[in-house]
Design a protein around this motif. Sequence first.
Motif, PDB file in Angstrom:
ATOM      1  N   THR A 414     -41.165  30.305 145.467  1.00 35.47           N
ATOM      2  CA  THR A 414     -41.819  30.205 144.163  1.00 35.47           C
ATOM      3  C   THR A 414     -43.023  31.131 144.094  1.00 35.47           C
ATOM      4  O   THR A 414     -43.286  31.766 143.059  1.00 35.47           O
ATOM      5  CB  THR A 414     -42.239  28.757 143.899  1.00 35.47           C
ATOM      6  N   TYR A 415     -43.767  31.222 145.187  1.00 40.31           N
ATOM      7  CA  TYR A 415     -44.928  32.122 145.212  1.00 40.31           C
ATOM      8  C   TYR A 415     -44.490  33.587 145.122  1.00 40.31           C
ATOM      9  O   TYR A 415     -45.077  34.375 144.366  1.00 40.31           O
ATOM     10  CB  TYR A 415     -45.726  31.893 146.494  1.00 40.31           C
ATOM     11  N   THR A 416     -43.493  33.950 145.904  1.00 40.25           N
ATOM     12  CA  THR A 416     -43.068  35.354 145.917  1.00 40.25           C
ATOM     13  C   THR A 416     -42.435  35.764 144.590  1.00 40.25           C
ATOM     14  O   THR A 416     -42.661  36.881 144.106  1.00 40.25           O
ATOM     15  CB  THR A 416     -42.073  35.575 147.061  1.00 40.25           C
ATOM     16  N   SER A 417     -41.645  34.879 143.986  1.00 37.38           N
ATOM     17  CA  SER A 417     -41.033  35.221 142.699  1.00 37.38           C
ATOM     18  C   SER A 417     -42.098  35.366 141.613  1.00 37.38           C
ATOM     19  O   SER A 417     -41.987  36.246 140.742  1.00 37.38           O
ATOM     20  CB  SER A 417     -40.016  34.156 142.301  1.00 37.38           C
ATOM     21  N   THR A 418     -43.136  34.538 141.656  1.00 36.09           N
ATOM     22  CA  THR A 418     -44.225  34.665 140.682  1.00 36.09           C
ATOM     23  C   THR A 418     -44.972  35.983 140.887  1.00 36.09           C
ATOM     24  O   THR A 418     -45.357  36.648 139.909  1.00 36.09           O
ATOM     25  CB  THR A 418     -45.192  33.483 140.797  1.00 36.09           C
ATOM     26  N   ALA A 419     -45.188  36.363 142.143  1.00 33.20           N
ATOM     27  CA  ALA A 419     -45.853  37.642 142.415  1.00 33.20           C
ATOM     28  C   ALA A 419     -45.014  38.804 141.913  1.00 33.20           C
ATOM     29  O   ALA A 419     -45.544  39.769 141.327  1.00 33.20           O
ATOM     30  CB  ALA A 419     -46.121  37.775 143.911  1.00 33.20           C
ATOM     31  N   GLN A 420     -43.702  38.759 142.123  1.00 30.37           N
ATOM     32  CA  GLN A 420     -42.839  39.830 141.631  1.00 30.37           C
ATOM     33  C   GLN A 420     -42.832  39.895 140.107  1.00 30.37           C
ATOM     34  O   GLN A 420     -42.766  40.976 139.523  1.00 30.37           O
ATOM     35  CB  GLN A 420     -41.412  39.625 142.154  1.00 30.37           C
ATOM     36  N   ALA A 421     -42.919  38.735 139.456  1.00 33.16           N
ATOM     37  CA  ALA A 421     -42.991  38.738 137.995  1.00 33.16           C
ATOM     38  C   ALA A 421     -44.279  39.389 137.509  1.00 33.16           C
ATOM     39  O   ALA A 421     -44.279  40.101 136.488  1.00 33.16           O
ATOM     40  CB  ALA A 421     -42.880  37.300 137.476  1.00 33.16           C
ATOM     41  N   LEU A 422     -45.379  39.171 138.229  1.00 26.37           N
ATOM     42  CA  LEU A 422     -46.638  39.828 137.854  1.00 26.37           C
ATOM     43  C   LEU A 422     -46.526  41.338 137.998  1.00 26.37           C
ATOM     44  O   LEU A 422     -47.021  42.098 137.154  1.00 26.37           O
ATOM     45  CB  LEU A 422     -47.775  39.296 138.727  1.00 26.37           C
ATOM     46  N   ILE A 423     -45.877  41.783 139.074  1.00 27.45           N
ATOM     47  CA  ILE A 423     -45.697  43.231 139.267  1.00 27.45           C
ATOM     48  C   ILE A 423     -44.850  43.815 138.154  1.00 27.45           C
ATOM     49  O   ILE A 423     -45.150  44.888 137.602  1.00 27.45           O
ATOM     50  CB  ILE A 423     -45.065  43.494 140.641  1.00 27.45           C
ATOM     51  N   ALA A 424     -43.759  43.117 137.792  1.00 22.17           N
ATOM     52  CA  ALA A 424     -42.897  43.610 136.721  1.00 22.17           C
ATOM     53  C   ALA A 424     -43.635  43.664 135.399  1.00 22.17           C
ATOM     54  O   ALA A 424     -43.407  44.566 134.581  1.00 22.17           O
ATOM     55  CB  ALA A 424     -41.665  42.717 136.618  1.00 22.17           C
ATOM     56  N   THR A 425     -44.533  42.716 135.170  1.00 25.80           N
ATOM     57  CA  THR A 425     -45.304  42.724 133.928  1.00 25.80           C
ATOM     58  C   THR A 425     -46.216  43.941 133.860  1.00 25.80           C
ATOM     59  O   THR A 425     -46.368  44.567 132.803  1.00 25.80           O
ATOM     60  CB  THR A 425     -46.132  41.440 133.816  1.00 25.80           C
ATOM     61  N   VAL A 426     -46.822  44.292 134.992  1.00 25.42           N
ATOM     62  CA  VAL A 426     -47.703  45.463 135.016  1.00 25.42           C
ATOM     63  C   VAL A 426     -46.911  46.746 134.804  1.00 25.42           C
ATOM     64  O   VAL A 426     -47.355  47.668 134.111  1.00 25.42           O
ATOM     65  CB  VAL A 426     -48.484  45.500 136.337  1.00 25.42           C
ATOM     66  N   LEU A 427     -45.723  46.807 135.367  1.00 23.28           N
ATOM     67  CA  LEU A 427     -44.909  48.024 135.245  1.00 23.28           C
ATOM     68  C   LEU A 427     -44.192  48.123 133.909  1.00 23.28           C
ATOM     69  O   LEU A 427     -43.622  49.161 133.602  1.00 23.28           O
ATOM     70  CB  LEU A 427     -43.864  48.065 136.367  1.00 23.28           C
TER      71      LEU A 427
END
Length: 618
Positions: A414-427
């Motif tokens: 859950t932590y890693t998927s949330t972090a990846q979603a934040l990265i995708a939002t920035v990109l």
Amino acid sequence: MIHSARQARPTSTLRRTASATPSFNTTAADFSRQFNFQHLLNSPLPSPALPSIVPRRGKKPAPRPIRKAVRIFARLSTCLFVFATLYGFVTLVRHMLSSPTSLDIISVNVNAYDLAGQEPAFQVATPLVITDSRHKPKWTVAIPESAEFPLKPSQYAQICARCEDLVQQLHASTIHSHFHMGPTESRRTATDFVDVQEAHDQGLLSSPPADEGRLDAGSIVVGGAGRAQSSNKAGICQKSLTFVMETADAGLGKTLLGLWMAYGLAQEEGRAFFIDDSNWAYGKYTTFFEPPPIPACRPPPATQRLPCPHQTRHLVISTTTYQWVFGDLVEPLSHDRHPHNQATRKHRAFSLARAGHEALFHLTGADADYLSTRLAELHTTHSQGSLSIGLHVRRGDRHPWERQYSDSYIPHSTYTSTAQALIATVLSPANNTAPLSATHRAHHSTPKILLASDDPETYLAPEFISTTERAQARIQLASKATLDAALPHHGPQAPPPDQDPAFIKFVEPNVGWEGGFFASIFWGLGNAAEGRAAARGLREERPRKAPTEESLRLREYVGRAYLLDLKVLGSTSSVVCGVSSFGCRILGVMKGWDEIEDGGWSNVDGGYAGWIGFVEDD
């Protein structure tokens, strides 16, 4: 000769008698002839009355359904009136039987005493009922001059609970006394409360010694010992707030967040702010932080510092009195029916905590030097256009609020998927006014992910071991395997050759932090017996024996590691954590309200949405 069958009907003629009054000399035959009723039998039946062509006068009768409804309403009204009368009578009788009829009953119920005649010697802090010059009941809180300051946290909670009970009974008897629970307008004020100093001035309480609190009151607060002699001529503060660091909780987060909110409250209400760390389980405040700002005035005597009610001149706050001091800011875990009110309370609690964070959260010593170096590395990362994401993973005795994980923990994925979603939002192109260059896109796609956890095995989890790095490497909580590798000798040990072999030394086995932070492990640092007592729920609130130097040293390491983790994670671009832990709420305060609304702080605990300060079950 034919005769007709119809014969002429004889005519009967009513003749009036000669006299209207019958004679008593008449015979029965004459009486029968005189009063003949044959004409009544032969007369036709009276015809029914025809409807009148003239309209009737008066009010036209209502239709039948309306009349029926009126009758039903009248009957219901009568029943309700009778029920209300009976209910009021029963309530009055119960009130007369249960409510106190004199102050003596109140004294028995809540250990309060009427001081109109003489003042008894109190051995414990307690609320008191006093009588003013107009013979009206008032109340205050009396703390014995021999009592040690600060009192135990449970004693402060007990005082507030007794004050609340006392005021409720005074309210039942006088119908005009209220109790103030917290610093919000929706709470009521204790209108009959008399502050300790005012009670002394009015002669309702005996005056304390003239030199009480002259030097010792200034020396027990953090930073007070160094300036006690130089500011001996300074007067006592008009209003003050003292935060007591002592707590029965092994964790540091609840105390730290409450400390910040208390500082913000003191600034808001114009109170001088003091910190007491005399019985803090982690040691001295200045071991971790820079000394707080010291007011120009001196702290009040110990007998004038009260935990309740809130409008007292000199307020004391402990972790056990948050519900009385902060009032509505301590929210239920369930969402409020009025979202606007809930958002207002959240923002107010956040503002108080933010003020304390900015003024008090400054590390000291070698930790501050290490932090400067570590934050410089993060600044370099940010200057190169790369992201930094902080992950705060709490384990141990703090479980999530989300129902499906309430008996376990939030999965690492859950932590890693949330972090990846934040990265995708920035990109995402929608969040960039200009197209990102290949270099910037490469930096954003490979961000620096920093991990902090109370469980040393979390760093070795498959989801984190190759994609994250520790938030700080200065102080680390070790697992049992690591400790056994460094200190393998435990259990029964053979005595040296020069000693009696009958004496066998036993070395306690190593206890690691795998699984996370548990209160029993913390209390058992350097004192295994106390840890076992805490595990069984038998640990004393304030042990008679002070912690050993070894225990304090190990506890300081735990606290310093926790604070360094928070400092580093709070400086990242975004934070991912579970709001059920106090560390996550503190990280939200560090990021700021605007950062929370912009996505710089993400909560992965589905049991509650958004940031929150204190809840009733903390």
